[in-house]
Design a protein around this motif. Structure first.
Motif, PDB file in Angstrom:
ATOM      1  N   ASP A  99       0.811  -1.216   0.000  1.00  0.00           N
ATOM      2  CA  ASP A  99       0.000   0.000   0.000  1.00  0.00           C
ATOM      3  C   ASP A  99       0.847   1.270   0.000  1.00  0.00           C
ATOM      4  N   GLU A 103       0.939   3.948  -3.013  1.00  0.00           N
ATOM      5  CA  GLU A 103       0.575   5.358  -2.868  1.00  0.00           C
ATOM      6  C   GLU A 103       1.636   6.267  -3.482  1.00  0.00           C
ATOM      7  N   GLU A 143      -6.556   4.271  -8.368  1.00  0.00           N
ATOM      8  CA  GLU A 143      -6.894   5.677  -8.574  1.00  0.00           C
ATOM      9  C   GLU A 143      -7.624   5.814  -9.903  1.00  0.00           C
TER      10      GLU A 143
END
Length: 285
Positions: A99, A103, A143
């Motif tokens: 994660d 990001e 995203e």
């Protein structure tokens, strides 16, 4: 073989007829897309998403396809998983990252998306493919960028020659429903028209230059200084000082044939323009 299995085998897609992609270190996005298409063709994509309440036979079929599409060094680790859903998530984690790493990648790609611009000489189609690859990669990382945002981005960075086209699209098209594919299609039509005009202008300019070269070739003697003009300029420039000495063999020879008077002036025949007296040649000729 049961009746249901027989109909599925005859009406469905055979697994042997599918092309299974091979996963590498850099092609996860394309690999995952092709794998999903194969699973949907076999009607077993539910084993991956959502991955719950799956028949064991379908799970093993999906695992078989997954194992043949990954490098050999990954197979022991993936084979130890209980379900293909767990194995798929492990592949995603290994290639996309955890994660925190995900990001960081998302922020980097978002910055690249915001700063993307047309390269010199880049076509509308090539730019559209480039920006959509960014969007697909961001979607893989979780995203999502919707079409209206991509459309506005493309219109913002268009080269100046598309200004009027961009204004027309913004005025007459619904920006909320306009897709990226439709926008690229409209811009490609305008781009083709621009290229035709450039070719016409280039052809006219080439003909103009050719005509100018022909004219210059015909009248180039006007731009080349003659010997008389050069000599006149020299005489004018040396009027205040000494006259430059000419080394002209023809001139020297002509000067030697002229007969002079006792005062050193050239002898002339004919009547004097002032008094009208007939002047004779001193030599008697």
């Amino acid at each position: 073989m049961t009746k249901g299995e027989s109909s599925k085998s005859s009406g469905g897609v055979k697994e042997s007829s599918l092309v299974w992609p091979m996963l590498t270190r850099t092609n996860y996005v394309e690999w995952a897309m092709l794998m999903q298409i194969n699973y949907e063709a076999l009607e077993i994509w539910e084993t991956i998403d959502p991955g719950t309440n799956v028949k064991r036979s379908e799970d093993r079929q999906a695992m078989s396809g997954l194992m043949r599409s990954v490098p050999e060094e990954m197979r022991p680790t993936l084979g130890a998983k209980q379900t293909v859903h767990e194995a798929w998530n492990l592949v995603k984690t290994l290639r996309v990252g955890a994660d925190r790493v995900k990001e960081i990648s998302v922020q980097k790609l978002l910055k690249e998306f915001e700063n993307v611009e047309f390269k010199e000489g880049e076509s509308v189609e090539d730019f559209g493919i480039r920006i959509m690859n960014l969007v697909v990669t961001l979607k893989t990382l979780g995203e999502t960028i919707d079409d209206p945002r991509v459309v506005k981005k493309i219109l913002r960075v268009l080269p100046p020659r598309f200004n009027q086209v961009a204004v027309s699209i913004e005025m007459f098209c619904d920006m909320k429903t306009l897709t990226v594919e439709e926008l690229v299609g409209r811009l490609r039509v305008a781009e083709d028209r621009f290229e035709e005009k450039v070719e016409q202008i280039t052809d006219k300019a080439g003909r103009l230059l050719l005509a100018e070269d022909e004219w210059f070739e015909k009248h180039k003697h006007r731009f080349q200084p003659t010997q008389g003009r050069t000599g006149g300029s020299s005489s004018a420039g040396g009027g205040k000082g000494k006259q430059p000495h000419r080394h002209d063999s023809g001139g020297s020879k002509a000067a030697g044939n002229v007969k002079l008077t006792s005062e050193g002036t050239p002898c002339r025949k004919g009547r004097c323009r002032n008094c009208g007296i007939l002047i004779s040649d001193p030599s008697g000729s």
